[in-house]
Design an enzyme around this catalytic site. Structure first.
Site, mmCIF file in Angstrom:
data_model
loop_
_atom_site.group_PDB
_atom_site.id
_atom_site.type_symbol
_atom_site.label_atom_id
_atom_site.label_comp_id
_atom_site.label_asym_id
_atom_site.label_seq_id
_atom_site.Cartn_x
_atom_site.Cartn_y
_atom_site.Cartn_z
ATOM 1 C CB SER A 117 -15.729 -65.563 58.851
ATOM 2 O OG SER A 117 -14.432 -65.324 58.379
ATOM 3 C CG HIS A 138 -14.821 -61.127 61.527
ATOM 4 N ND1 HIS A 138 -15.886 -60.654 60.811
ATOM 5 C CD2 HIS A 138 -14.073 -61.853 60.651
ATOM 6 C CE1 HIS A 138 -15.798 -61.068 59.553
ATOM 7 N NE2 HIS A 138 -14.707 -61.793 59.443
ATOM 8 C CD GLU A 150 -17.894 -57.684 62.131
ATOM 9 O OE1 GLU A 150 -19.121 -57.522 62.246
ATOM 10 O OE2 GLU A 150 -17.378 -58.556 61.412
ATOM 11 C CG ASN A 189 -18.934 -62.629 57.048
ATOM 12 O OD1 ASN A 189 -18.829 -62.356 55.859
ATOM 13 N ND2 ASN A 189 -17.927 -63.103 57.756
#
Length: 312
Positions: A117, A138, A150, A189
């Site tokens: 993450s 990700h 991602e 994130n």
């Protein structure tokens, strides 16, 4: 080029089983391993349960399960793999040790991907001797329901191999996005936790309650974000208005470089989150399961709506 590949997944937990079922459902052969025997043994049942939540029929579930092989170790899981996905806990040293073993046993042509993450991929893959084939993927939780993956390149990543990964993910029904620069948190994130920082700050400074924050997001801009991204929205309202608003509010937003002290106070008081019955908000014993079910229903319904729009 990306049809009928052998995929290896390291980790059989929430993320690992979701990654495995995604590729198995797309027609790929998947090997999966986990160091905890009970976790590994539970993979078929978890895959079955997750597929049924997605509305898969019994024949489709059986077909997917036939494409997943449980392996007792990393070496046997990766020995014939074209793609390797690591889905271990967010511990840098653990991920580094996994990839050292993967590199020793996987084919030299295999593309190696870490699911993390926030840990920079450069830190995870830096000790490898074949860093050109290493990148990040990700996946978002739950990985079999959230479209985005991602794909993170490092300074060493071969661009053609990154494109191959994008093709594989797209073929499996995901929405891959290339992250050209390896930064902590990647894209999603960084955006998500910038919002969380301001949300927590509002509560900490007595502006409103935690429930008020959640209600505002869910009843306003949160409703349109699935179909209108933030930069799309900026262009929609116009950059002059966007600039004017920024002049009036950005100076007053939280810019702390460390976690809010409120979080530590909550943790010290045992308010660790929904599973504990309390966090930033108070929760009942059945709220955790009900929330997970509500999210699953919403994601399934949203996917059905968007799929219908794309085909009409």
């Amino acid at each position: 080029m990306v049809k009928n590949q052998q995929i290896a997944v390291i980790g059989g937990g929430l993320m690992g089983h979701g990654i495995a079922l995604t590729f198995a459902r797309a027609g790929h052969y998947v090997t999966i391993t986990d160091p905890v025997a009970d976790v590994l043994a539970s993979v078929p049942q978890r895959v079955s349960d997750s597929l049924r939540l997605l509305g898969a029929s019994d024949p489709d579930v059986a077909k997917a399960l036939k494409r997943i092989e449980l392996c007792n170790g990393i070496a046997s899981a990766v020995q014939n793999a074209s793609f390797v996905f690591e889905a271990a806990p967010e511990k840098l040293a653990l991920k580094q040790s996994i990839f050292a073993e993967v590199e020793a046993h996987a084919p030299a042509t295999a593309i190696l991907a870490s699911n993390t993450s926030v840990i920079p991929i450069t830190q995870i893959m830096g000790a490898l001797t074949t860093r050109h084939r290493a990148l990040g993927t990700h996946w978002w939780n739950p990985p079999h329901m959230i479209p985005l993956v991602e794909v993170i390149k490092t300074e060493w990543t071969d661009g053609d191999l990154a494109d191959t990964m994008v093709d594989l993910l797209a073929d499996a029904g995901k929405t891959p996005v290339l992250v050209e620069k390896d930064v902590p948190g990647f894209i999603g994130n960084r955006l998500q936790h910038a919002l969380w920082r301001e949300a927590i700050s509002l509560v900490e400074n007595g502006v409103c309650t935690a429930q008020a924050v959640d209600d505002v997001v869910k009843a306003s801009f949160g409703r349109r974000m699935a179909v209108l991204g933030p930069l799309e929205n900026a262009d929609l309202v116009g950059l002059e208005l966007t600039q004017d608003i920024h002049r009036q509010v950005l100076f007053d937003l939280d810019t702390s470089a460390a976690p809010s002290p409120l979080l530590q106070r909550m943790l010290d008081d045992g308010r660790t989150g929904m599973a504990a019955g309390a966090g930033l908000r108070d929760w009942n014993s059945d709220d955790l399961d009900n929330t997970k079910a509500r999210i699953a229903r919403h994601l399934n319904d949203l996917d059905a709506i968007l799929t219908h729009r794309e085909t009409t």
